[in-house]
Design a protein around this motif. Sequence first.
Motif, PDB file in Angstrom:
ATOM      1  N   SER A  99       0.825  -1.205   0.000  1.00 26.09           N
ATOM      2  CA  SER A  99       0.000   0.000   0.000  1.00 26.09           C
ATOM      3  C   SER A  99       0.863   1.260   0.000  1.00 26.09           C
ATOM      4  N   GLY A 100       0.480   2.221  -0.837  1.00 25.35           N
ATOM      5  CA  GLY A 100       1.238   3.460  -0.959  1.00 25.35           C
ATOM      6  C   GLY A 100       2.215   3.461  -2.107  1.00 25.35           C
ATOM      7  N   ASP A 101       2.454   2.291  -2.715  1.00 23.33           N
ATOM      8  CA  ASP A 101       3.377   2.206  -3.840  1.00 23.33           C
ATOM      9  C   ASP A 101       2.697   2.649  -5.132  1.00 23.33           C
ATOM     10  N   THR A 102       3.513   2.956  -6.130  1.00 28.39           N
ATOM     11  CA  THR A 102       3.022   3.398  -7.439  1.00 28.39           C
ATOM     12  C   THR A 102       3.599   2.514  -8.531  1.00 28.39           C
ATOM     13  N   LEU A 103       2.737   2.097  -9.450  1.00 25.73           N
ATOM     14  CA  LEU A 103       3.159   1.339 -10.623  1.00 25.73           C
ATOM     15  C   LEU A 103       2.979   2.221 -11.854  1.00 25.73           C
ATOM     16  N   TYR A 104       4.078   2.570 -12.514  1.00 29.57           N
ATOM     17  CA  TYR A 104       4.025   3.316 -13.764  1.00 29.57           C
ATOM     18  C   TYR A 104       3.939   2.333 -14.928  1.00 29.57           C
ATOM     19  N   VAL A 105       3.073   2.650 -15.874  1.00 36.11           N
ATOM     20  CA  VAL A 105       2.951   1.825 -17.074  1.00 36.11           C
ATOM     21  C   VAL A 105       3.325   2.698 -18.260  1.00 36.11           C
ATOM     22  N   ALA A 106       4.448   2.388 -18.891  1.00 36.95           N
ATOM     23  CA  ALA A 106       4.985   3.203 -19.979  1.00 36.95           C
ATOM     24  C   ALA A 106       4.123   3.068 -21.234  1.00 36.95           C
ATOM     25  N   PRO A 107       4.254   3.980 -22.191  1.00 39.22           N
ATOM     26  CA  PRO A 107       3.512   3.860 -23.443  1.00 39.22           C
ATOM     27  C   PRO A 107       3.779   2.522 -24.123  1.00 39.22           C
ATOM     28  N   GLY A 108       2.733   1.959 -24.693  1.00 35.28           N
ATOM     29  CA  GLY A 108       2.830   0.666 -25.346  1.00 35.28           C
ATOM     30  C   GLY A 108       1.478  -0.014 -25.317  1.00 35.28           C
ATOM     31  N   LYS A 109       1.396  -1.191 -25.932  1.00 37.91           N
ATOM     32  CA  LYS A 109       0.142  -1.944 -25.979  1.00 37.91           C
ATOM     33  C   LYS A 109       0.235  -3.144 -25.050  1.00 37.91           C
ATOM     34  N   TYR A 110      -0.818  -3.302 -24.246  1.00 37.42           N
ATOM     35  CA  TYR A 110      -0.848  -4.359 -23.239  1.00 37.42           C
ATOM     36  C   TYR A 110      -2.110  -5.194 -23.475  1.00 37.42           C
ATOM     37  N   SER A 111      -1.943  -6.324 -24.167  1.00 36.90           N
ATOM     38  CA  SER A 111      -3.076  -7.124 -24.592  1.00 36.90           C
ATOM     39  C   SER A 111      -3.424  -8.248 -23.621  1.00 36.90           C
TER      40      SER A 111
END
Length: 327
Positions: free
Chosen positions: A92-104
């Motif tokens: 809890s409190g953490d951050t997940l960054y998702v970079a540009p791209g396609k995630y199928s």
Amino acid sequence: ISIWKILYYPIIIMKRLISACIAIALCFGTISAKTFLVDSHLSAVSDETLATHNQDGGTYALYKGKYYRIGVTGFRSLKEFASNATSCRATSGDTLYVAPGKYSEDATIKVAGLTILGHNANKDWTSTRNELESELQGSLSIEASNITVNGFKVTGNGRILSNTGTNSAPFSGIKVLYNYFCNSTMVRNFNYPLVEIGDRYTNANAPSNTSQLRYLNCEVAHNYFYFPQGTTTSHPCGVAVCGAGGTTRVHDNYFYETGTSVLIENAQGNIHIDHNVFKDVGVNTIRTATGSGDNDKKGDFSIVLYRSAFANSTNVYIQDNEFDNCQ
């Protein structure tokens, strides 16, 4: 000398020590919040055009000015992160960054309190979004409380959903914010909305206790649902919140030629539907319907309240919305 005088100073010292410990704990709690990265372009650990080698021999990816070690804090897919969330101690409190791209791929996130940020986080339909998008083409399932999903483009079979909360073990604080839904291939069906918080309980199960109070204090806001005729053959349903409790807010969204846009079902507590824009909702679905069933013959609605208010404490506030050429 009374016992109170003997104990007075030790008690004062102990109180101050406790206060100091709490302050230190809060400080370290803030400092220890971690960040993680998912980047679909990390196809191989030896690809130095996307990553850089550090002195310890590990391979690192750079995003937003920070390096992420591949396999430890950096991952190639949401599913890979989900599989390693325990071992990398995501909490809890953490951050997940998702970079540009396609995630199928379909992925299930079970880290309570995690914030998941796409590349266009905090940019709504009134903002200029970056042309580079973190694009969800599969289902992102939320199976814990206080998870935020913010800043994605959602296309194809992509959806954001949570349907494992129960009356005895409810989820709370789920937020779906600033996402852009378009070019969907999802069918026009109440059971498969693009944002699903709680699955539907129908018929005899609708008024049962198990259908109620499964999702508490959830929010769906600042999303753009864009399905104009000519750009898609699908007009999927927008948002469904079922089994709500506490305070539920659906606000500041834009629904353009969706199917039924907001469905509230099996709900209790305070429901706020406000400052949304509904444009041409239901117009094309009834015009293009070709099936023989009742649902195919009907159009769609901007807001549906269904099987709610079984409890006297249910309050629904629908205000300051804009309806433009809706059925």
